[in-house]
Design an enzyme around this catalytic site. Structure first.
Site, PDB file in Angstrom:
ATOM      1  N   ASP A   1     -40.188   9.316   9.012  1.00 16.84           N
ATOM      2  CA  ASP A   1     -41.643   9.399   9.211  1.00 16.84           C
ATOM      3  C   ASP A   1     -42.384   8.611   8.129  1.00 16.84           C
ATOM      4  OD1 ASP A   1     -43.945  10.282  10.502  1.00 16.84           O
ATOM      5  OD2 ASP A   1     -44.061  12.125   9.304  1.00 16.84           O
TER       6      ASP A   1
ATOM      7  N   HIS B   1     -41.299  18.914   8.454  1.00 14.34           N
ATOM      8  CA  HIS B   1     -41.120  17.480   8.178  1.00 14.34           C
ATOM      9  C   HIS B   1     -41.994  16.958   7.045  1.00 14.34           C
ATOM     10  CE1 HIS B   1     -44.542  17.146  11.018  1.00 14.34           C
ATOM     11  NE2 HIS B   1     -44.758  15.939  10.533  1.00 14.34           N
TER      12      HIS B   1
ATOM     13  N   LYS C   1     -50.453  17.929  16.061  1.00 12.31           N
ATOM     14  CA  LYS C   1     -51.730  17.223  15.886  1.00 12.31           C
ATOM     15  C   LYS C   1     -52.640  17.358  17.105  1.00 12.31           C
ATOM     16  CE  LYS C   1     -50.585  14.014  12.225  1.00 12.31           C
ATOM     17  NZ  LYS C   1     -50.360  12.628  11.821  1.00 12.31           N
TER      18      LYS C   1
END
Ligand code: FE2
Ligand code: FE2
Length: 370
Positions: free
Chosen positions: A298, A269, A217
């Site tokens: 997550d 993920h 990110k």
């Protein structure tokens, strides 16, 4: 006469008869042995304590003050070093010889003793000492080497941890995810790894790797990371690239075990068990197991957390969404075995969430805990 080439063996001659003691010692010295002398067991103990290099004892059994057997027993009790005993026995000493055998005495010489038999016994005892000392030395070297390897491995492990923590910290400056979210995901994944049966070292590695799950990110434009409302299709498309960017960031260090797992987690993920995820849409066991575990952690934490564009739900509601779906999250997204483990131990995950609320740790604090 047997000529023995050795020059450095030290022999302790123990006999209460001065003439015999001196005669044997003189003879052995002429054969290049170094000789020490003692008149009884007690003296022998003192001499051995002061002469660490003495590994062979040639002893009589019947002596005043402390006899040969008692001396051997006491020496065995107090000395850890290699010692070879050669016992000279008379006719009445046969029962003592049996006791001596039990004490590890390997050589018995019947009196009257010949020079030849003494030299042969000394030669065998010397060979045993040499063998035993070289075995101890190679064991010591192996153990030193093992210690050094363990220390180097520990050092490497800690530098991997530090490097991973520092990398995770970078994301903080982008405000891409909260540090606490990353840390909590690491802790859930660690708990799952423990439950699945990973070794504690592997569980520690996977925890660290999971902290880096959203490192990609840092490459996503701020305008998307900060956006208050839901993302458009195009914006979402850009956001999905954080998986590929994360893998790009981590790929160079994949020879290090933490970063190898981190690479798998960063890249996969958001893949789903039913194939509906991104970036590749792979399914089932094609998704690396660390990424399947991280996906559950997550999503659980994202549901529990308040974000700019959504409010938080409580633990029970998060479990309900993960098991029944809400139109966005669906149970088919998760590895069913891992989901079962997660659900069966769900209180543990609630405790991890409660223990580390958002804004509870500083960058310095994170580094210190590395
Ligand atoms: Fe992500
Ligand atoms: Fe995340």
């Amino acid at each position: 006469m047997i000529n023995d080439p050795r020059t450095t063996q030290t022999v302790l001659v123990v006999d209460d008869e001065l003439d015999i003691r001196d005669m044997v010692a003189d003879y052995l010295e002429r054969q290049s042995y170094r000789c020490l002398k003692a008149a009884n067991g007690e003296e022998a103990l003192l001499v051995l304590r002061e002469n660490e290099d003495c590994h062979i004892v040639l002893t009589d059994l019947s002596m005043p003050v402390m006899d040969g057997l008692e001396m051997i027993e006491k020496v065995r009790d107090e000395q850890a070093r290699e010692l070879q005993f050669i016992v000279m026995t008379g006719n009445g000493d046969k029962d003592k010889a049996v006791r001596a055998l039990r004490l590890g005495v390997a050589e018995f010489l019947d009196k009257p003793v010949s020079w030849r038999s003494i030299l042969e016994a000394l030669k065998r005892a010397g060979a045993n000492v040499d063998r035993s000392l070289s075995q101890s030395e190679s064991l010591r070297q192996t153990s030193d080497l093992r210690d050094r390897l363990n220390a180097a491995e520990q050092q490497l492990f800690h530098s991997h941890r530090l490097a991973a923590r520092q990398l995770a910290n970078i994301a903080r400056y982008k405000d891409a995810e909260t540090l606490e979210h990353c840390e909590r995901v690491g802790r859930y994944v660690r708990a799952m790894a423990d439950l699945v049966g990973y070794s504690s070292r592997d569980a520690a590695d996977i925890e660290l790797a999971a902290i880096l799950h959203d490192i990609g990110k840092v490459g996503i434009p701020d305008v998307l990371l900060m956006k208050l409302g839901p993302l458009s299709m195009d914006e979402f498309e850009v956001m999905t690239r954080h998986t590929l960017l994360g893998a790009e960031i981590l790929k160079e260090q994949r020879d290090n075990p933490v970063f190898e797992i981190a690479y798998d987690i960063a890249l996969y993920h958001h893949e789903c068990w039913d194939g509906s995820g991104y970036p590749y849409g792979i399914a089932g066991e094609d998704i690396p197991v660390a990424a399947r575990i991280c996906a559950i952690a997550d999503v659980y934490d994202a549901l529990r957390s308040e974000r700019r564009y959504k409010s938080a739900v409580d633990h029970d509601e998060a479990l309900r969404i993960m098991t029944r779906g809400d139109g966005r999250t669906a149970p088919d997204h998760f590895d069913p075995n891992m989901l079962t483990i997660f659900l069966n131990n769900n209180e543990r995950f609630a405790r991890i969430f409660d223990a580390l609320p958002d804004n509870s740790i500083t960058a310095t604090g994170v580094l210190e805990s590395a």
